[in-house]
Scaffold this motif. Sequence first.
Motif, PDB file in Angstrom:
ATOM      1  N   GLU A  31       0.855  -1.370  -0.079  1.00 41.35           N
ATOM      2  CA  GLU A  31       0.022   0.191   0.083  1.00 41.35           C
ATOM      3  C   GLU A  31       0.985   1.246  -0.261  1.00 41.35           C
ATOM      4  OE1 GLU A  31      -3.113   2.188   2.902  1.00 41.35           O
ATOM      5  OE2 GLU A  31      -2.454   0.324   3.766  1.00 41.35           O
ATOM      6  N   ARG A  33       0.582   5.147   1.146  1.00 37.47           N
ATOM      7  CA  ARG A  33       0.067   6.046   2.017  1.00 37.47           C
ATOM      8  C   ARG A  33       0.828   7.338   2.217  1.00 37.47           C
ATOM      9  NH1 ARG A  33      -3.231   5.265   6.538  1.00 37.47           N
ATOM     10  NH2 ARG A  33      -3.505   3.100   5.804  1.00 37.47           N
ATOM     11  N   VAL A 191       5.683   4.888  -6.454  1.00 35.74           N
ATOM     12  CA  VAL A 191       4.402   4.208  -6.730  1.00 35.74           C
ATOM     13  C   VAL A 191       4.906   2.631  -7.394  1.00 35.74           C
ATOM     14  CG1 VAL A 191       2.566   3.841  -8.603  1.00 35.74           C
ATOM     15  CG2 VAL A 191       3.024   6.184  -7.469  1.00 35.74           C
ATOM     16  N   CYS A 214      -2.618   8.292  -3.731  1.00 29.16           N
ATOM     17  CA  CYS A 214      -2.884   7.167  -2.872  1.00 29.16           C
ATOM     18  C   CYS A 214      -3.953   7.667  -1.563  1.00 29.16           C
ATOM     19  CB  CYS A 214      -1.744   6.834  -2.203  1.00 29.16           C
ATOM     20  SG  CYS A 214      -0.951   8.186  -1.466  1.00 29.16           S
ATOM     21  N   ARG A 215      -4.313   6.797  -0.645  1.00 30.05           N
ATOM     22  CA  ARG A 215      -4.795   7.229   0.570  1.00 30.05           C
ATOM     23  C   ARG A 215      -4.083   8.225   1.414  1.00 30.05           C
ATOM     24  NH1 ARG A 215      -9.112   5.033   3.014  1.00 30.05           N
ATOM     25  NH2 ARG A 215      -9.229   5.059   5.349  1.00 30.05           N
TER      26      ARG A 215
END
Length: 246
Positions: A31, A33, A191, A214-215
Amino acid sequence: MSTLLEVSGVSVSFDGFRAINNLSFHMGAAELRAVIGPNGAGKTTFMDIVTGKTRPDKGTIRWGEKGISLLGLSEARIAREGVGRKFQKPTVFEDQTVRANLLVALRNKRGPFAALFWRPGPADLERVDALSETIGLAAHLDRKSGELSHGQKQWLEIGMLLAQEPRLLLVDEPAAGMTVAEREKTTEILVEAAKTRAVVVVEHDMEFVRRLNCRVTVLHEGSVLAEGSLDHVTSNPDVIDVYLGR
């Protein structure tokens, strides 16, 4: 998505000032973030706690599929568990070539005793070639690192961390001082890295955060103020009040 890092109810105070206040934060195994927030929001202290540099007063930090506690582990042990950190100012061996810097990082992955007798084999040299492609420095392998631009030194340091195959990469303000082209390449590198590991980017530059796509977690006074897409958090009235309105 499996949870790699779980920070729950963590607080830490310095001389009566609460830098982190009942913070909870969850991160998946692959992920990307972004963590944003005004100065003094607790962003650096958050990274210090995860890497073992600072011990929290209370709370838990669980790591990996087995949920082992990172509390009480040394910084070196946490690094061996797979937590890598890149500080804002790049630290590379400037009188060594790009290739030598990447080889040193590969060697260090093997532990201090084994590293004493280590000689790079064909697989190591192939790994360095692949890393140099990933970070955009394949054409610069034989250049001394001190000759690189600021952005290229940042990429090299990211490459040195990737050489150690961390499961979580913490990156502090990578876009600072970069040209537009360097920022674009940095976005690509982060990324791509987040496809196979967790990457947390602490950043002030909203344009760079938008490019990461992204988040986003917004910290304020040591707690999570908002979380979601950049558009979601930047339309939050509380975020506008404490951060964007300044």
